[in-house]
Scaffold this motif. Structure first.
Motif, mmCIF file in Angstrom:
data_model
loop_
_atom_site.group_PDB
_atom_site.id
_atom_site.type_symbol
_atom_site.label_atom_id
_atom_site.label_comp_id
_atom_site.label_asym_id
_atom_site.label_seq_id
_atom_site.Cartn_x
_atom_site.Cartn_y
_atom_site.Cartn_z
ATOM 1 N N ALA A 10 9.152 -11.076 2.997
ATOM 2 C CA ALA A 10 7.702 -10.979 3.190
ATOM 3 C C ALA A 10 7.099 -12.366 3.011
ATOM 4 O O ALA A 10 7.300 -13.008 1.981
ATOM 5 N N ARG A 45 0.203 -5.984 -0.006
ATOM 6 C CA ARG A 45 1.459 -5.276 0.268
ATOM 7 C C ARG A 45 2.522 -5.563 -0.794
ATOM 8 O O ARG A 45 3.190 -4.648 -1.270
ATOM 9 N N VAL A 46 2.698 -6.851 -1.145
ATOM 10 C CA VAL A 46 3.771 -7.164 -2.096
ATOM 11 C C VAL A 46 3.412 -6.675 -3.497
ATOM 12 O O VAL A 46 4.282 -6.253 -4.260
ATOM 13 N N ASP A 99 4.098 -2.965 -3.532
ATOM 14 C CA ASP A 99 5.539 -2.704 -3.475
ATOM 15 C C ASP A 99 6.214 -2.973 -4.808
ATOM 16 O O ASP A 99 7.025 -2.161 -5.283
ATOM 17 N N TYR A 159 11.142 -5.192 0.042
ATOM 18 C CA TYR A 159 11.418 -6.600 0.293
ATOM 19 C C TYR A 159 12.509 -7.117 -0.648
ATOM 20 O O TYR A 159 12.590 -6.711 -1.802
ATOM 21 N N MET A 181 10.115 -12.296 -1.666
ATOM 22 C CA MET A 181 8.662 -12.220 -1.536
ATOM 23 C C MET A 181 8.062 -13.616 -1.623
ATOM 24 O O MET A 181 8.490 -14.433 -2.447
ATOM 25 N N ILE A 207 5.053 -15.360 -2.994
ATOM 26 C CA ILE A 207 3.985 -15.075 -3.966
ATOM 27 C C ILE A 207 3.437 -16.383 -4.525
ATOM 28 O O ILE A 207 4.069 -17.437 -4.417
#
Length: 436
Positions: free
Chosen positions: A28, A67-68, A71, A79, A82, A84
């Motif tokens: 992601a 989204r992350v 999740d 994922y 990620m 971030i």
């Protein structure tokens, strides 16, 4: 059955077997230019690691964050890698939501990471994410328009100078806005800019007792200055503009100045993408003489969520994407000026990079000038320059960002936006148990 048929059948069987054995990493990431470039160059990784395939999920910044976060908090497991920010890493590491990156390889050279960047993504001496690029913020400006306005940009300008220059550089008939600033709502969009700006005005999110401070004159001065400046010299529809929208405006020659991420420098100075590449100058983010500049500290990092079953492959990918050899790969394909900045000491010691990137010193100076442990003029109980490193900030920052974006759009007054921000922050702090 012919020999050729036998060979083709055997090849098909081997291909199926390889496909069954190959691990697919779902990554992601954000739709910023450096990440798009990483995807284009990823064949270099897969050719060296034929047992690993890559599945990209590329999202706009606000959507990626949503989204992350969902999740990882729900242990969804969508994922394996990620993208971030510096905000999430320490909070998520404390929750045991991230795996420590202790298998990046002997040649990764963790000690080469810039101390300011490394410190924000480590906990108890362990790295919990690897920086893909690091940034502060600075002023990018059109040297030709500044000269035409009869002004000379100082290396360390004040907000008063920025306001004067923006208004003089504005030429509505020619489609030139004196200044472009973030207006799109989001804790990492307009609030990244406005929180950093507010630091230079002496404002803070909370006092030492966690009491919200939006009812104080420093925040009113910040927001009044921002809204008036954007009304006088900013583009139409500025409340919808984030990093990517302002980047496009600047590249098209429609901004006299842009105060934003230092990482943008390589994109505004690249003649492939920018119509004003040979007319860009750089300066430190503005101040008000109070000892703090309006610059932030941030890194987009790659991290491994604790729920993945592919941690070893994920760390292999992260070591490739954030290692020294990736910088050399980008340099060989795109030139040294386009190497992801702000992560490694060795990059800023590289004479080829210094020669190719006129913005290198200003970027490094801006990163080193930001202090997340003392971000404001007055003392605060939190860490973070353009954010407050508490779990509640993500939701609260976006709420406040929506209010301030509405004030910029003329949908409410500055005073109303500040009052509602104060109310929202007070409710969030009470709910979180910070205040009674």
């Amino acid at each position: 059955m012919t020999f050729r048929t036998l060979i083709l059948g055997a090849c098909s069987t081997l291909a199926l077997a390889w496909s069954a054995q190959a691990e697919t990493l779902t990554i992601a990431t954000v739709n910023n230019g450096d990440m798009i470039r990483m995807q284009k160059l990823a064949d270099d990784f897969t050719s060296k690691n034929p047992d690993i395939q890559l599945n990209w999920v590329t999202l706009e910044e606000n959507v990626l964050r949503e989204r992350v976060t969902t999740d990882i908090a729900t242990k969804g497991g969508q994922y394996d890698v990620m993208t971030i920010g510096t905000y999430e890493v320490p909070i998520w590491a404390k929750q045991n939501w991230l795996l420590p990156l202790d298998n990046l390889g002997a040649d990764y050279d963790v000690d080469d990471l810039l101390p300011a960047i490394r410190g924000g993504i480590s906990m108890d001496g362990k790295l919990y994410a690897a920086p893909f690029y690091g940034e502060s913020s600075m002023v990018m400006y059109r040297t030709d328009l500044m000269e035409k306005a009869g002004l000379k940009m100082p290396d360390a300008p004040t907000w008063e100078f920025i306001g004067e220059a923006a208004r003089k550089m504005t030429d509505r008939a020619a489609g030139i806005n004196g200044i472009c600033l973030r207006g799109k709502a989001g804790w990492g969009e307009n609030m990244a800019f406005l929180t950093a700006m507010s630091n230079s005005f002496g404002a803070r999110w909370f006092d030492e007792e966690w009491k919200p401070q939006f009812d104080q004159p420093e925040w009113k001065n910040t927001l009044d200055t921002y809204v008036k400046l954007m009304n006088d010299a900013g583009p139409q529809g500025a409340s919808s503009n984030g990093f990517n929208e302002n980047l496009a405006l600047f590249q098209q020659g429609k901004c006299g100045m842009w105060i934003d991420a230092t990482v943008a420098a390589s994109f505004v100075s690249n003649p492939k993408d920018s119509t004003v590449a040979d007319k860009v100058g750089y300066a430190l983010a503005p101040d008000n003489g109070l000892g703090k500049r309006g610059n932030w500290l941030w890194a987009w990092n790659l991290a491994v969520p604790a729920g993945t079953q592919k941690a070893e492959a994920a760390q292999k990918f992260i070591a490739w994407a954030t290692g020294k050899s990736y910088a050399e790969l980008v340099a060989s394909k795109e030139g040294w000026a386009n190497v992801p900045p702000g992560t490694r000491t060795s990059l800023y010691a590289n004479p080829e990079y210094q020669k190719a990137a006129p913005f290198a010193k200003m970027t490094l100076d801006s990163i080193n000038a930001a202090d997340p442990t003392k971000p404001t003029v007055k003392p605060v109980p939190y860490v973070g320059v353009q954010f407050v490193a508490i779990p509640e900030f993500q939701g609260l920052g976006t709420t406040v960002g929506q209010l301030f974006s509405a004030a910029l759009a003329g949908q409410m007054s500055v005073d109303d936006a500040l009052k509602q921000a104060q109310d929202a922050a007070t409710a969030a702090m009470k709910e979180g148990g910070y205040i009674q």
